[in-house]
Design a protein around this motif. Structure first.
Motif, short mmCIF file in Angstrom:
data_model
loop_
_atom_site.label_atom_id
_atom_site.label_comp_id
_atom_site.label_asym_id
_atom_site.label_seq_id
_atom_site.Cartn_x
_atom_site.Cartn_y
_atom_site.Cartn_z
N SER A 70 -36.09 19.21 68.48
CA SER A 70 -34.55 19.34 69.05
C SER A 70 -35.41 18.16 70.94
O SER A 70 -33.81 18.57 71.47
CB SER A 70 -34.36 20.69 69.64
N ASP A 72 -34.34 16.13 71.36
CA ASP A 72 -33.92 14.26 71.81
C ASP A 72 -32.54 15.08 72.31
O ASP A 72 -31.79 14.20 73.04
CB ASP A 72 -33.27 13.90 70.73
N ASN A 73 -32.19 16.18 72.40
CA ASN A 73 -31.22 16.92 72.93
C ASN A 73 -31.57 18.16 73.95
O ASN A 73 -30.41 19.26 74.13
CB ASN A 73 -29.95 18.19 71.68
N ASP A 74 -32.25 17.64 74.65
CA ASP A 74 -33.00 18.78 75.66
C ASP A 74 -31.81 18.76 77.48
O ASP A 74 -32.94 19.26 78.48
CB ASP A 74 -34.49 19.08 75.76
N ARG A 80 -20.91 19.75 78.31
CA ARG A 80 -21.88 19.10 76.70
C ARG A 80 -22.24 20.45 76.35
O ARG A 80 -22.89 21.29 76.98
CB ARG A 80 -22.76 18.26 77.58
N THR A 82 -25.25 23.04 74.08
CA THR A 82 -26.42 22.97 73.55
C THR A 82 -26.13 23.63 72.50
O THR A 82 -26.68 25.42 73.09
CB THR A 82 -27.47 22.54 74.19
N SER A 86 -29.76 25.01 66.19
CA SER A 86 -29.51 23.81 66.49
C SER A 86 -27.62 24.04 66.08
O SER A 86 -27.68 25.09 65.79
CB SER A 86 -30.35 22.91 65.22
N ALA A 166 -21.84 19.50 71.50
CA ALA A 166 -22.71 19.51 70.66
C ALA A 166 -23.54 17.83 70.73
O ALA A 166 -25.11 17.19 70.77
CB ALA A 166 -23.91 20.11 70.05
N LYS A 167 -22.72 17.45 69.70
CA LYS A 167 -23.49 15.37 69.59
C LYS A 167 -22.91 14.45 71.11
O LYS A 167 -22.20 14.95 71.45
CB LYS A 167 -22.22 15.48 69.10
N LEU A 168 -24.16 14.17 71.05
CA LEU A 168 -24.33 13.33 71.93
C LEU A 168 -23.25 12.18 72.08
O LEU A 168 -23.35 11.40 73.31
CB LEU A 168 -25.46 12.09 72.15
#
Length: 204
Positions: A70, A72-74, A80, A82, A86, A166-168
């Motif tokens: 995870s 990459d999503n920190d 946004r 999180t 997940s 949640a998606k970048l």
């Protein structure tokens, strides 16, 4: 929104994501997904879990986010979300087998302007932190907070926009989207990390 969840026996069951007020007692077997949004800052998100006991003591601090999967999503930013563990995962509530009288889990959420842990030290799963380091974070950054709960939000279904946020590469949430269920306002110095301690209570 609804989603299909595969049970331990391989069968798929349809679940609906609903909001839950902070402090709601959780039952064994219940599935929980946590979502976080930093409304005013960008930074690195860390979530540390400790077992909490009736005598006021705590178990070892375990870093449950981020992990190698995870990291990459920190990064967090306004608009946004999180999701922990997940965007598609969930925790299944399981009471501790400790000899002490167990009352729940204590989550410490930190948003730091700079990394606190070298990414090279992260593992595929949660890792144990040094208690001395974790206690220093609490001493340095724990501050006064005020909690606001969304009126009438409990039980509302999560929207597709909230799930997608949640998606970048997805659009950020706006003022037209539902507000978070629980908002914490902290009194901190401009350069200090944000830190709150969130108790998860379990039903007897």
């Amino acid at each position: 929104t609804k989603e299909l969840v595969e049970e331990d026996d391989g069968q798929q069951v349809e679940w609906t994501l609903e909001r839950m007020a902070e402090g709601t007692a959780l039952s064994p077997g219940q599935r929980v997904r946590l979502s976080f949004e930093s409304l005013s800052r960008t930074g690195f998100l860390y979530v540390v879990d400790r077992e909490e006991y009736a005598d006021g003591t705590f178990g070892d601090p375990i870093l449950i986010f981020p992990t190698q999967k995870s990291m990459d999503n920190d990064r967090v930013e306004p608009g946004r979300l999180t999701y922990i563990p997940s965007a598609t995962g969930r925790f299944r509530i399981k009471p501790s087998e400790s000899a002490k009288t167990y009352v729940g889990e204590s989550l410490t959420i930190i948003v730091s302007p700079k990394p606190l842990i070298d990414e090279g030290h992260l593992q595929p799963k949660a890792i144990k932190l040094q208690p001395e380091q974790f206690n220093l974070w609490l001493k340095q950054w724990k501050s006064t907070s005020t909690k606001f709960e969304m009126d009438g939000g409990t039980g509302q279904v999560m929207t597709q926009a909230e799930q997608s946020a949640a998606k970048l590469n997805s659009p950020l949430l706006s003022q037209e989207d539902p507000v978070p269920q629980t908002i914490y306002r902290l009194v901190v110095k401009p350069d200090d990390p944000l830190l709150i301690v969130l108790p998860l209570r379990f039903a007897k």
